[in-house]
Design an enzyme around this catalytic site. Structure first.
Site, PDB file in Angstrom:
ATOM      1  CE  LYS A  52      -3.838  -2.304   2.259  1.00 48.38           C
ATOM      2  NZ  LYS A  52      -4.487  -2.688   3.492  1.00 48.38           N
ATOM      3  CD  GLN A  96      -3.816  -4.579   6.461  1.00 43.15           C
ATOM      4  OE1 GLN A  96      -3.822  -3.573   5.753  1.00 43.15           O
ATOM      5  NE2 GLN A  96      -4.318  -5.723   6.048  1.00 43.15           N
ATOM      6  CG  ASP A 119      -9.850  -0.144   4.574  1.00 39.89           C
ATOM      7  OD1 ASP A 119      -9.602  -0.585   3.447  1.00 39.89           O
ATOM      8  OD2 ASP A 119      -9.125  -0.339   5.570  1.00 39.89           O
TER       9      ASP A 119
HETATM   10  N1  GUN Z   1      -7.284  -6.901   6.043  1.00 38.08           N
HETATM   11  C1  GUN Z   1      -7.581  -7.668   4.972  1.00 38.08           C
HETATM   12  N2  GUN Z   1      -8.066  -6.888   3.987  1.00 38.08           N
HETATM   13  C2  GUN Z   1      -8.076  -5.627   4.438  1.00 38.08           C
HETATM   14  C3  GUN Z   1      -8.451  -4.383   3.876  1.00 38.08           C
HETATM   15  O1  GUN Z   1      -8.919  -4.274   2.743  1.00 38.08           O
HETATM   16  N3  GUN Z   1      -8.292  -3.308   4.675  1.00 38.08           N
HETATM   17  C4  GUN Z   1      -7.829  -3.394   5.929  1.00 38.08           C
HETATM   18  N4  GUN Z   1      -7.737  -2.284   6.640  1.00 38.08           N
HETATM   19  N5  GUN Z   1      -7.470  -4.524   6.498  1.00 38.08           N
HETATM   20  C5  GUN Z   1      -7.589  -5.636   5.740  1.00 38.08           C
END
Ligand code: GUN
Length: 294
Positions: A52, A96, A119
């Site tokens: 990311k 995350q 998100d």
């Molecule tokens: N954990 C697995 N997929 C995601 C996601 O798309 N965003 C976040 N914040 N955590 C995750």
């Protein structure tokens, strides 16, 4: 049989996003900023977060990494999120998941200001999505819709079967597929479904998001179906430098003999998740004024 190239679609969309970032900087003097919080050192999470951050830099965005120890308290994490809510250089906040067991994911997610929730995980954003209001769409579900369109399938009137009812993928992707703009007929299968194959054999498109390798096999799908594989599972493999290989939730070997198109793992859904995160961050920074992307 076509392999749906998620990397190529992501590359195309990221070029549009980078152009949008440049335009926003030039016209408004605003650089989109994303804060990424990682608590602990779960290896899959570390690799997502690293990807990311790299993608943000490539798109010309500002990214602030916050890697916190696994012992971080919920109160500390909530204080960090609140500080980011008030920070004008930050337009998007991503925590995350999963978080360590002693921290309530719900409390932390709901502390994120909805207009920075890139998100799309807060209850406010999910509610807005369900009633068709303008909102941040959750990244993986949004990327899945883009991938199906990119495969050439027109979803209107088609039967989509989703396997898995997680809050991050299964439930929201089912909701997006059923929206009037998409107009698919949707069946949501889950661990309480006695005969998943009964449904998947009728499907024009199957989205599999269970976190279980081998969930979908070639004998469970209709010839000519489109398969979207959301799984990312590490399988021990001594012949690989890292000691593991990645496989999806679909059995690629057998499904690819029956399907018209399938996403590979890696290189299918994954690159789109990060792309839609950049998209939402750009939208957040532009405050709804810039429509560079559709
Ligand atoms: N954990 C697995 N997929 C995601 C996601 O798309 N965003 C976040 N914040 N955590 C995750």
């Amino acid at each position: 049989m076509k392999i749906i190239d998620g990397k190529l679609l992501a590359q195309n969309l990221r070029a549009e996003i980078a152009a949008g970032v440049a335009k926003l900087k030039a016209e408004k003097g605003v650089t989109p900023g994303l804060a990424v919080i990682l608590v602990g050192d779960n290896p899959a999470s570390v690799s997502y977060v690293t990807a990311k951050e790299k993608a943000c830099a490539e798109a010309g965005m500002y990214s602030r990494e916050m890697r916190l120890p696994a012992e971080t308290t919920e109160a500390d994490l909530l204080a960090q999120v609140k500080a980011l809510n008030d920070d004008p250089a930050i337009h998007g906040i991503l925590v995350q998941l999963p978080l360590p067991k002693h921290i309530s994911e719900k409390a932390v997610i709901d502390a994120i200001a909805p207009d920075k929730d890139v998100d799309g995980f807060t209850a406010v954003n999910v509610g807005r999505m369900m009633i068709g209001e303008r909102c941040f769409l959750p990244c993986t579900p949004h990327g899945i819709i883009k991938l199906i369109e990119f495969s050439g399938m027109d979803l209107r009137g088609k039967h989509a079967v989703v396997i898995g009812r997680s809050n991050i993928v299964g439930k929201p992707v089912a909701a997006l597929l059923a929206r009037k703009e998409t107009n698919a007929t949707v069946t949501l299968c889950h661990t309480g479904t006695p005969d998943v194959a009964h449904f998947t054999r009728q499907a024009d498109v199957v989205v599999v998001a269970t976190g279980r390798p081998g969930t979908l096999t070639g004998d469970m799908i209709k010839p000519g179906a489109v398969v979207i594989d959301v799984g990312v599972n590490r399988i021990p493999d001594a012949t690989k430098p890292k000691g593991f290989r990645l496989v999806g939730d679909a059995d690629f070997e057998s499904c690819s003999k029956v399907a018209a198109a399938i996403t590979p793992v890696p290189g299918g859904v994954g690159p789109l998740t990060i792309t839609m995160l950049l998209w939402n961050t750009l939208e957040a920074a532009a405050g709804g004024e810039l429509r560079v992307i559709s």
